[in-house]
Design a protein around this motif. Structure first.
Motif, mmCIF file in Angstrom:
data_model
loop_
_atom_site.group_PDB
_atom_site.id
_atom_site.type_symbol
_atom_site.label_atom_id
_atom_site.label_comp_id
_atom_site.label_asym_id
_atom_site.label_seq_id
_atom_site.Cartn_x
_atom_site.Cartn_y
_atom_site.Cartn_z
ATOM 1 N N ARG A 16 0.828 -1.204 0.000
ATOM 2 C CA ARG A 16 0.000 0.000 0.000
ATOM 3 C C ARG A 16 0.867 1.261 0.000
ATOM 4 O O ARG A 16 1.942 1.297 0.593
ATOM 5 C CB ARG A 16 -0.928 0.045 1.211
ATOM 6 C CG ARG A 16 -2.088 -0.917 1.122
ATOM 7 C CD ARG A 16 -3.212 -0.590 2.084
ATOM 8 N NE ARG A 16 -4.367 -1.400 1.747
ATOM 9 C CZ ARG A 16 -5.274 -1.046 0.842
ATOM 10 N NH1 ARG A 16 -5.165 0.122 0.226
ATOM 11 N NH2 ARG A 16 -6.280 -1.836 0.563
ATOM 12 N N ASP A 94 -3.033 4.565 -3.110
ATOM 13 C CA ASP A 94 -4.291 3.836 -2.953
ATOM 14 C C ASP A 94 -4.960 4.099 -1.610
ATOM 15 O O ASP A 94 -6.086 3.664 -1.371
ATOM 16 C CB ASP A 94 -4.087 2.331 -3.150
ATOM 17 C CG ASP A 94 -2.981 1.753 -2.287
ATOM 18 O OD1 ASP A 94 -2.924 2.079 -1.090
ATOM 19 O OD2 ASP A 94 -2.169 0.970 -2.817
ATOM 20 N N THR A 95 -4.262 4.820 -0.736
ATOM 21 C CA THR A 95 -4.773 5.059 0.616
ATOM 22 C C THR A 95 -4.509 6.512 1.001
ATOM 23 O O THR A 95 -3.381 6.989 0.849
ATOM 24 C CB THR A 95 -4.080 4.117 1.624
ATOM 25 O OG1 THR A 95 -4.194 2.768 1.157
ATOM 26 C CG2 THR A 95 -4.697 4.238 3.008
ATOM 27 N N GLY A 134 -7.456 12.183 -4.523
ATOM 28 C CA GLY A 134 -7.126 10.776 -4.325
ATOM 29 C C GLY A 134 -8.124 9.863 -5.007
ATOM 30 O O GLY A 134 -7.752 8.890 -5.681
ATOM 31 N N GLY A 135 -9.412 10.173 -4.859
ATOM 32 C CA GLY A 135 -10.449 9.357 -5.479
ATOM 33 C C GLY A 135 -10.426 9.430 -6.990
ATOM 34 O O GLY A 135 -10.627 8.417 -7.690
ATOM 35 N N LEU A 138 -7.779 7.107 -8.266
ATOM 36 C CA LEU A 138 -8.182 5.713 -8.103
ATOM 37 C C LEU A 138 -9.207 5.319 -9.168
ATOM 38 O O LEU A 138 -9.123 4.236 -9.750
ATOM 39 C CB LEU A 138 -8.764 5.498 -6.708
ATOM 40 C CG LEU A 138 -7.744 5.379 -5.575
ATOM 41 C CD1 LEU A 138 -8.417 5.583 -4.220
ATOM 42 C CD2 LEU A 138 -7.048 4.021 -5.622
ATOM 43 N N ALA A 145 -9.265 0.694 -8.154
ATOM 44 C CA ALA A 145 -10.154 1.465 -7.289
ATOM 45 C C ALA A 145 -10.607 0.681 -6.071
ATOM 46 O O ALA A 145 -10.766 1.246 -4.982
ATOM 47 C CB ALA A 145 -11.365 1.949 -8.083
ATOM 48 N N GLY A 148 -8.919 1.164 -2.904
ATOM 49 C CA GLY A 148 -8.956 2.499 -2.338
ATOM 50 C C GLY A 148 -9.468 2.543 -0.915
ATOM 51 O O GLY A 148 -10.539 2.013 -0.612
ATOM 52 N N ARG A 149 -8.698 3.182 -0.050
ATOM 53 C CA ARG A 149 -9.086 3.380 1.347
ATOM 54 C C ARG A 149 -8.851 4.847 1.679
ATOM 55 O O ARG A 149 -7.720 5.347 1.575
ATOM 56 C CB ARG A 149 -8.248 2.508 2.292
ATOM 57 C CG ARG A 149 -8.338 1.022 2.015
ATOM 58 C CD ARG A 149 -9.685 0.437 2.429
ATOM 59 N NE ARG A 149 -9.715 -0.994 2.206
ATOM 60 C CZ ARG A 149 -10.131 -1.576 1.079
ATOM 61 N NH1 ARG A 149 -10.534 -0.822 0.045
ATOM 62 N NH2 ARG A 149 -10.143 -2.878 0.956
ATOM 63 N N ILE A 150 -9.901 5.536 2.084
ATOM 64 C CA ILE A 150 -9.794 6.952 2.433
ATOM 65 C C ILE A 150 -10.377 7.165 3.824
ATOM 66 O O ILE A 150 -11.505 6.729 4.100
ATOM 67 C CB ILE A 150 -10.519 7.840 1.401
ATOM 68 C CG1 ILE A 150 -9.873 7.661 0.017
ATOM 69 C CG2 ILE A 150 -10.494 9.309 1.835
ATOM 70 C CD1 ILE A 150 -10.571 8.398 -1.103
ATOM 71 N N ILE A 191 -14.326 1.967 -3.665
ATOM 72 C CA ILE A 191 -13.484 2.794 -2.785
ATOM 73 C C ILE A 191 -14.171 2.949 -1.427
ATOM 74 O O ILE A 191 -15.348 3.309 -1.364
ATOM 75 C CB ILE A 191 -13.236 4.181 -3.393
ATOM 76 C CG1 ILE A 191 -12.565 4.054 -4.765
ATOM 77 C CG2 ILE A 191 -12.392 5.044 -2.460
ATOM 78 C CD1 ILE A 191 -12.458 5.370 -5.525
#
Length: 261
Positions: A16, A94-95, A134-135, A138, A145, A148-150, A191
């Motif tokens: 990550r 990705d995060t 960030g999104g 992704l 996608a 994806g971790r937000i 995501i």
């Protein structure tokens, strides 16, 4: 403790790449150390680049991978540039942990509108610009996608009105709703977007005040007559930024040691 020690924290974040805004001190630096220990490539972003470089050097000396990038979350061009630098060095971010935040206390009738605007520009606009960038990347990636971790760092002040913190509470309520709105918009893409709402914690920023007579009286009024340590929210941060959080999105998680009861 070396990051390469086999007895260290499980390497739950191998592969990550994590962008942490407000990474030069406090919670941001705490998250960076923990995520690097868990195997993540860490990008710390803030305006105080000298402090970032010191943190990066520390992480690298312990066997981790880290990069410092200058970032003003209020400035769209700065946000784009920070993600560009991160991608050039580590590949796709990705995060994302939208941690940058500011505060100014005082009663509403005495609060200069410039202070109100400054708080919203970081705590609301800054979260929007960071999470959106960030999104966006992704969504444009080739099948990435779903990794994806937000995580948006909000506050119990975004869920409850706190005395003398009207602008801060308004900004953190905005941050909570931004997290939920982004989660809904990107749910089909996979995501995960979640908000964490910590209560009063002891940090290097507020330590002096909580040592004062007024601060001690406030602590005594809390249900458990104590502050949380800053690392109290680390287990949640590590979970929400891991593969294990694939089924958690749109959540608003309060961690406050019963302070708001």
């Amino acid at each position: 403790m070396s990051l390469t020690d086999k007895n260290d924290m499980a390497r739950t974040h191998e592969g990550r790449t994590v962008m942490i805004t407000g990474g030069s001190s406090g919670l941001g630096a705490l998250f960076a150390r923990a995520l690097a220990a868990a195997g993540a490539r860490v990008v710390v972003a803030a305006r105080r680049v000298d402090r970032l470089e010191s943190l990066v050097e520390e992480i690298r000396s312990n066997g981790g991978e880290a990069l410092a990038v200058p970032l003003d979350v209020r400035d769209e061009a700065s946000v784009v540039a920070a993600f560009d630098m991160a991608e050039a060095h580590f590949g796709l971010v990705d995060t994302v942990i939208a941690n940058a935040g500011v505060n100014s206390s005082g009663m509403a009738v005495d609060l200069p509108i410039e202070d109100f605007d400054a708080i919203q520009s970081v705590n609301c606009r800054g979260v929007f610009l960071t999470v959106r960038e960030g999104g966006k990347r992704l969504l444009a990636s080739d099948g990435m996608a779903q990794r994806g971790r937000i995580v948006v760092l909000a506050s119990v002040g975004g869920l409850n009105a706190l005395h003398g913190l009207v602008a801060y509470c308004a900004s953190k309520a905005s941050a909570v709703m931004l997290a939920r709105a982004f989660a809904k918009e990107w749910v089909k893409a996979g995501i995960s977007v979640n908000a964490l709402c910590p209560g009063y914690m002891l940090t290097d920023i507020n330590e002096e005040w909580f040592e004062s007579a007024s601060g001690k009286r406030m602590i005594e009024r809390l249900p458990r007559s104590r502050l949380m340590p800053a690392d109290a929210i680390l287990p949640n941060v590590l979970h929400l930024t891991s593969d294990a959080a694939a089924y958690v999105t749109g959540s608003v998680i309060a961690i406050d040691d019963a302070q708001m009861l």
